[in-house]
Design a protein around this motif. Structure first.
Motif, short mmCIF file in Angstrom:
data_model
loop_
_atom_site.label_atom_id
_atom_site.label_comp_id
_atom_site.label_asym_id
_atom_site.label_seq_id
_atom_site.Cartn_x
_atom_site.Cartn_y
_atom_site.Cartn_z
N MET A 186 49.46 42.47 40.58
CA MET A 186 49.07 42.12 41.95
C MET A 186 48.99 43.34 42.86
O MET A 186 48.11 43.43 43.71
CB MET A 186 50.04 41.08 42.52
CG MET A 186 49.82 39.70 41.95
SD MET A 186 48.10 39.18 42.23
CE MET A 186 47.99 37.83 41.07
N ALA A 187 49.92 44.26 42.71
CA ALA A 187 49.86 45.48 43.52
C ALA A 187 48.56 46.23 43.24
O ALA A 187 47.89 46.71 44.17
CB ALA A 187 51.07 46.36 43.22
N THR A 188 48.19 46.35 41.98
CA THR A 188 46.95 47.02 41.61
C THR A 188 45.74 46.28 42.15
O THR A 188 44.80 46.88 42.68
CB THR A 188 46.86 47.13 40.08
OG1 THR A 188 48.00 47.84 39.58
CG2 THR A 188 45.59 47.88 39.67
N ALA A 189 45.75 44.94 42.02
CA ALA A 189 44.62 44.13 42.48
C ALA A 189 44.42 44.26 43.98
O ALA A 189 43.29 44.34 44.48
CB ALA A 189 44.83 42.67 42.10
N LEU A 190 45.52 44.28 44.73
CA LEU A 190 45.41 44.40 46.19
C LEU A 190 44.87 45.76 46.60
O LEU A 190 44.05 45.86 47.52
CB LEU A 190 46.79 44.17 46.83
CG LEU A 190 47.26 42.71 46.84
CD1 LEU A 190 48.73 42.63 47.24
CD2 LEU A 190 46.41 41.87 47.78
N LEU A 191 45.31 46.81 45.92
CA LEU A 191 44.79 48.15 46.23
C LEU A 191 43.30 48.23 45.93
O LEU A 191 42.53 48.82 46.70
CB LEU A 191 45.55 49.19 45.42
CG LEU A 191 46.99 49.50 45.84
CD1 LEU A 191 47.65 50.42 44.84
CD2 LEU A 191 47.04 50.11 47.23
N ASP A 192 42.88 47.62 44.85
CA ASP A 192 41.47 47.65 44.48
C ASP A 192 40.63 46.78 45.41
O ASP A 192 39.47 47.12 45.71
CB ASP A 192 41.29 47.16 43.04
CG ASP A 192 41.85 48.14 42.01
OD1 ASP A 192 42.08 49.31 42.38
OD2 ASP A 192 42.08 47.72 40.86
N HIS A 193 41.20 45.68 45.88
CA HIS A 193 40.44 44.74 46.71
C HIS A 193 40.21 45.27 48.11
O HIS A 193 39.14 45.03 48.70
CB HIS A 193 41.19 43.40 46.77
CG HIS A 193 40.47 42.36 47.58
ND1 HIS A 193 39.32 41.73 47.15
CD2 HIS A 193 40.73 41.86 48.83
CE1 HIS A 193 38.91 40.88 48.07
NE2 HIS A 193 39.74 40.94 49.10
N ASP A 194 41.19 45.96 48.67
CA ASP A 194 41.08 46.47 50.04
C ASP A 194 41.56 47.91 50.07
O ASP A 194 42.74 48.18 50.27
CB ASP A 194 41.90 45.59 50.99
CG ASP A 194 41.68 45.96 52.45
OD1 ASP A 194 41.04 46.99 52.72
OD2 ASP A 194 42.15 45.22 53.34
N LYS A 195 40.63 48.83 49.86
CA LYS A 195 40.99 50.24 49.74
C LYS A 195 41.42 50.87 51.06
O LYS A 195 41.95 51.98 51.09
CB LYS A 195 39.82 51.02 49.12
CG LYS A 195 39.54 50.62 47.68
CD LYS A 195 38.38 51.40 47.10
CE LYS A 195 38.24 51.19 45.60
NZ LYS A 195 38.12 49.78 45.21
N GLY A 196 41.19 50.17 52.17
CA GLY A 196 41.59 50.72 53.46
C GLY A 196 42.87 50.14 54.02
O GLY A 196 43.32 50.54 55.10
N ALA A 197 43.49 49.22 53.30
CA ALA A 197 44.69 48.54 53.80
C ALA A 197 45.89 49.48 53.80
O ALA A 197 46.06 50.29 52.89
CB ALA A 197 44.99 47.31 52.96
N THR A 198 46.72 49.34 54.82
CA THR A 198 47.95 50.13 54.90
C THR A 198 49.06 49.43 54.12
O THR A 198 48.95 48.25 53.76
CB THR A 198 48.40 50.28 56.35
OG1 THR A 198 48.78 48.98 56.87
CG2 THR A 198 47.30 50.86 57.21
N GLU A 199 50.16 50.17 53.89
CA GLU A 199 51.30 49.57 53.20
C GLU A 199 51.83 48.37 53.97
O GLU A 199 52.21 47.35 53.37
CB GLU A 199 52.39 50.62 53.02
CG GLU A 199 53.55 50.19 52.13
CD GLU A 199 54.61 49.37 52.85
OE1 GLU A 199 55.36 48.63 52.18
OE2 GLU A 199 54.69 49.46 54.10
N GLY A 200 51.83 48.47 55.29
CA GLY A 200 52.30 47.37 56.11
C GLY A 200 51.44 46.13 56.00
O GLY A 200 51.92 45.01 56.15
N GLN A 201 50.15 46.31 55.74
CA GLN A 201 49.26 45.17 55.53
C GLN A 201 49.38 44.61 54.12
O GLN A 201 49.28 43.41 53.90
CB GLN A 201 47.81 45.60 55.79
CG GLN A 201 47.51 45.95 57.25
CD GLN A 201 46.13 46.57 57.41
OE1 GLN A 201 45.72 47.42 56.62
NE2 GLN A 201 45.42 46.14 58.44
N LEU A 202 49.59 45.51 53.15
CA LEU A 202 49.64 45.09 51.75
C LEU A 202 50.92 44.33 51.42
O LEU A 202 50.89 43.39 50.61
CB LEU A 202 49.53 46.31 50.84
CG LEU A 202 48.17 47.03 50.84
CD1 LEU A 202 48.28 48.34 50.08
CD2 LEU A 202 47.10 46.14 50.22
#
Length: 232
Positions: free
Chosen positions: A56-72
């Motif tokens: 899930m961590a990988t999928a979220l990074l791939d899905h939204d490349k501009g998201a901050t850690e606080g958003q993720l």
């Protein structure tokens, strides 16, 4: 080892055919069913939780490349929490193939959120041990479906938003009070009231306290932001 017809059908539902079927049997064996000569799914659950987190961590990074850690972070929590795992488990009818002891089965264990969530994590670990990370990742992404795409909305925390609303106005944090509990012990239904010191209140009912609290907070926040204070 030859799988029973119901486990063969379950393999089809998750989209993975086991080279080592004993892993699947272990993943679906609850501690209440185990014996000195039979392993339960607790160790696999421990591993599956970590595999799910990585996927899930990988999928979220791939899905939204501009998201901050606080958003993720809240999105991640929404995708891996026990309630989400249990929801996925219900969609694939995992409860029907759980191996439970008599007492757990009689108390409705096949429908219990904790048991379903734990078994779902164990199944993820079983696929990982059977065929590696790529196979486990493919299954998780397939079963979680569009949850990743819509998780931003799901991850919004009404309780935090309500508390921030109250603090911004110099009020005490909201209180959450259980006003009713119905249903059998194995499938309780909770009614929770979200209350502010000023007397504003909203209630919600759900099959877990957390969900009822979240729903009550969302209902009260909607009223407050709509300037319809004080209704119950």
């Amino acid at each position: 080892m030859k799988l029973s017809a119901d486990l063969t059908a379950f393999q089809a539902r998750i989209g993975h055919e086991f080279e080592h079927p004993a892993l699947l049997v272990r993943a679906l064996t609850h501690g209440s069913y185990s014996s000195p000569n039979r392993d339960d799914n607790q160790r696999l659950e421990f591993l599956g939780d970590r595999v799910l987190g990585l996927v899930m961590a990988t999928a979220l990074l791939d899905h939204d490349k501009g998201a901050t850690e606080g958003q993720l972070a809240p999105r991640f929590n929404a995708l891996v929490r026990k309630e989400t795992c249990a929801d996925v488990a219900r969609e694939i009818d995992l409860g029907a193939v759980l191996k439970l002891g008599r007492s757990e089965m009689m108390s409705g264990g096949r429908r219990k959120q904790a048991l379903l969530g734990d078994a779902m994590e164990a199944v993820i670990a079983a696929v990982y041990r059977d065929a590696g990370l790529a196979a486990a990742q493919a299954m998780v992404l397939r079963l979680w479906g569009d949850r990743i795409a819509r998780v931003e909305a799901d991850a919004r925390d009404p309780k935090t938003a309500l508390q921030e609303w109250a603090q911004a106005r110099g009020m005490k944090p909201p209180a959450y009070v259980e006003v009713d509990r119905a249903g059998p012990d194995h499938a309780p239904v909770f009614t929770i009231a979200a209350r502010l010191a000023g007397g504003q209140e909203a209630r919600a009912t759900a099959n877990s306290k957390r969900r009822a609290e979240q729903a009550a907070a969302a209902a009260l926040l909607e009223r407050l932001e709509g300037n319809v204070d004080g209704a119950t």
